[in-house]
Design an enzyme around this catalytic site. Structure first.
Site, PDB file in Angstrom:
ATOM      1  N   ASN A   1       0.881  -1.170   0.000  1.00  0.00           N
ATOM      2  CA  ASN A   1       0.000   0.000   0.000  1.00  0.00           C
ATOM      3  C   ASN A   1       0.915   1.214   0.000  1.00  0.00           C
ATOM      4  OD1 ASN A   1      -1.800   2.050   0.496  1.00  0.00           O
ATOM      5  ND2 ASN A   1      -2.258   1.447   2.612  1.00  0.00           N
TER       6      ASN A   1
ATOM      7  N   LYS B   1       0.180   4.273  -0.317  1.00  0.00           N
ATOM      8  CA  LYS B   1      -0.418   5.491   0.251  1.00  0.00           C
ATOM      9  C   LYS B   1      -0.119   6.677  -0.682  1.00  0.00           C
ATOM     10  CE  LYS B   1      -0.116   3.343   4.734  1.00  0.00           C
ATOM     11  NZ  LYS B   1      -0.128   3.483   6.181  1.00  0.00           N
TER      12      LYS B   1
ATOM     13  N   HIS C   1      -9.562   1.656   4.580  1.00  0.00           N
ATOM     14  CA  HIS C   1      -8.319   1.797   5.348  1.00  0.00           C
ATOM     15  C   HIS C   1      -8.568   2.771   6.511  1.00  0.00           C
ATOM     16  CE1 HIS C   1      -4.229   2.861   6.430  1.00  0.00           C
ATOM     17  NE2 HIS C   1      -3.854   1.746   5.847  1.00  0.00           N
TER      18      HIS C   1
ATOM     19  N   GLU D   1      -6.881   5.115   7.641  1.00  0.00           N
ATOM     20  CA  GLU D   1      -6.584   6.522   7.327  1.00  0.00           C
ATOM     21  C   GLU D   1      -7.750   7.158   6.583  1.00  0.00           C
ATOM     22  OE1 GLU D   1      -2.809   5.755   5.450  1.00  0.00           O
ATOM     23  OE2 GLU D   1      -2.001   5.178   7.408  1.00  0.00           O
TER      24      GLU D   1
ATOM     25  N   GLU E   1      -5.749  -4.611  10.380  1.00  0.00           N
ATOM     26  CA  GLU E   1      -4.697  -3.623  10.622  1.00  0.00           C
ATOM     27  C   GLU E   1      -4.969  -2.873  11.923  1.00  0.00           C
ATOM     28  OE1 GLU E   1      -2.608  -2.564   6.625  1.00  0.00           O
ATOM     29  OE2 GLU E   1      -4.168  -1.109   7.065  1.00  0.00           O
TER      30      GLU E   1
ATOM     31  N   GLY F   1       2.341   2.310  10.717  1.00  0.00           N
ATOM     32  CA  GLY F   1       3.320   3.387  10.559  1.00  0.00           C
ATOM     33  C   GLY F   1       4.031   3.761  11.849  1.00  0.00           C
TER      34      GLY F   1
ATOM     35  N   SER G   1       3.124  -2.056  10.229  1.00  0.00           N
ATOM     36  CA  SER G   1       4.577  -2.124  10.464  1.00  0.00           C
ATOM     37  C   SER G   1       5.187  -3.478  10.111  1.00  0.00           C
ATOM     38  CB  SER G   1       4.922  -1.739  11.908  1.00  0.00           C
ATOM     39  OG  SER G   1       4.555  -0.397  12.161  1.00  0.00           O
TER      40      SER G   1
HETATM   41  P1  PGA Z   1       2.694   0.328   7.550  1.00  0.00           P
HETATM   42  O1  PGA Z   1       1.253   0.573   6.885  1.00  0.00           O
HETATM   43  O2  PGA Z   1       3.190  -0.989   7.011  1.00  0.00           O
HETATM   44  O3  PGA Z   1       3.515   1.499   7.103  1.00  0.00           O
HETATM   45  O4  PGA Z   1       2.490   0.286   9.022  1.00  0.00           O
HETATM   46  C1  PGA Z   1       0.355  -0.489   6.708  1.00  0.00           C
HETATM   47  C2  PGA Z   1      -0.932   0.041   6.123  1.00  0.00           C
HETATM   48  O5  PGA Z   1      -1.403   1.105   6.563  1.00  0.00           O
HETATM   49  O6  PGA Z   1      -1.515  -0.579   5.216  1.00  0.00           O
END
Ligand code: PGA
Length: 249
Positions: free
Chosen positions: A10, A12, A95, A97, A167, A173, A213
C-alpha cells in the site's frame, strides 16, 4: 483449504508515475520465490504506469479507494469503472486513514465493496482497532461490528471474492508491530466471525492479511500463523529491496 499467500503493498500518497516506473524496473529484476501473489496498491496517478510496467508478470495493480457511485457530481472522486479501465484489478477499501481523515464509514465501505465486485475488482477490506479500544477490551466487538456492517447484503459467493486486512491502528506506521500471537488471535476471530456470518467453507476460503509495520524481520513469523494469509504492507513496500524480502519471507 489451501489459500494462496498474498502480499500487497500500500503505497499510500507516495511516488510519482516516474518514481513508480523506476521502482518496477528494480523490483521486476529481483528473484521472487514462487508461492506468493503480489499486488501493489498505488496512487491513481501511477496506475497506468504501474499496469504497463507489470504487464506480462504475475504482479497485480490496484488503487486505494473508489467512489461507490458510477459517475456524477462527486468532485475529486474516481469510479470503479474508471479504475477498471486502467487495467487495475484491486482496491484497498476502508483503510483506517480513510476512515479517520476522509469520513469513511462502514456504510460507505459496504457500498464500495459492492461496487468493486460489480466491476470485477478485488477489494482488500480493512478493519482494525485503536489502542484505546484494545486497552478497553472492545477489540473483538469493534472488529465484529466493522465486518458485519461492511458486509451487509453481500452474498457468500461475493464475500469469497474479497480479501480482509486486519490492521490494528496502533501498529500502522508506528514501527510497533503486533506480535505473531496478537495478530493471529484477531485473524482467527475474523475467520470465526465470517463462519458465523456465512458458513465454515466461506470463512476458510477468504484470505485474511495482517497489516501494521510489517518488515522483513517480522514477516516470516506473522505469515507462518495459521489464520494469517499474507500482509498489507505500507512503508516497507516503498523500497524494492525491503518489499522483496517480505514477499520471499
Ligand atoms: P505500515 O502501513 O506498514 O507502514 O504500518 C500499513 C498500512 O497502513 O496498510
Amino acid at each position: 483449504m489451501a489459500r494462496t499467500r498474498l502480499v500487497a503493498g500500500n503505497w499510500k500518497m507516495n511516488k510519482t508515475a516516474a518514481e513508480a516506473k523506476a521502482f518496477f524496473e528494480a523490483f521486476n529484476a529481483m528473484p521472487q520465490t514462487a508461492g506468493s501473489e503480489v499486488v501493489f496498491c498505488v496512487p491513481f496517478t501511477s496506475l497506468e504506469t504501474s499496469v504497463a510496467m507489470t504487464e506480462g508478470t504475475k504482479i497485480g495493480i490496484g488503487a486505494q479507494n473508489i467512489h461507490f457511485e458510477n459517475s456524477g457530481a462527486f468532485t475529486g472522486e474516481v469510479s470503479a469503472e474508471m479504475l477498471k479501465a486502467t487495467g487495475a484489478q484491486w482496491v484497498v477499501l476502508g483503510h483506517s486513514e480513510r476512515r479517520e481523515y476522509f469520513a469513511e464509514t462502514d456504510d460507505t465501505v459496504n457500498k464500495k465493496i459492492k461496487k468493486a465486485l460489480e466491476y470485477g475488482i478485488t477489494p482488500i477490506v480493512c478493519c482494525g482497532e485503536s489502542l484505546y479500544q484494545r486497552e478497553n477490551g472492545i477489540t473483538f466487538a469493534w472488529i465484529a461490528s466493522q465486518l458485519r456492517l461492511g458486509y451487509v447484503g453481500i452474498s457468500a459467493e461475493d464475500a469469497k471474492k474479497t480479501v480482509i486486512a486486519y490492521e490494528p491502528i496502533w501498529a500502522i506506521g508506528t514501527g510497533k508491530v503486533a506480535t505473531d500471537d496478537q495478530a493471529q488471535e484477531v485473524c482467527a476471530f475474523i475467520r470465526a466471525e465470517l463462519a458465523a456470518m456465512y458458513d465454515e467453507e466461506t470463512a476458510q476460503s477468504i484470505r485474511i492479511l495482517y497489516g501494521g509495520s510489517v518488515s522483513p524481520d517480522s514477516a516470516a513469523g506473522l505469515f507462518s500463523m495459521p489464520d494469517i494469509d499474507g500482509g498489507l504492507v505500507g512503508g516497507a513496500s516503498l523500497v524494492a529491496e525491503k518489499f522483496i524480502k517480505i514477499v520471499n519471507a
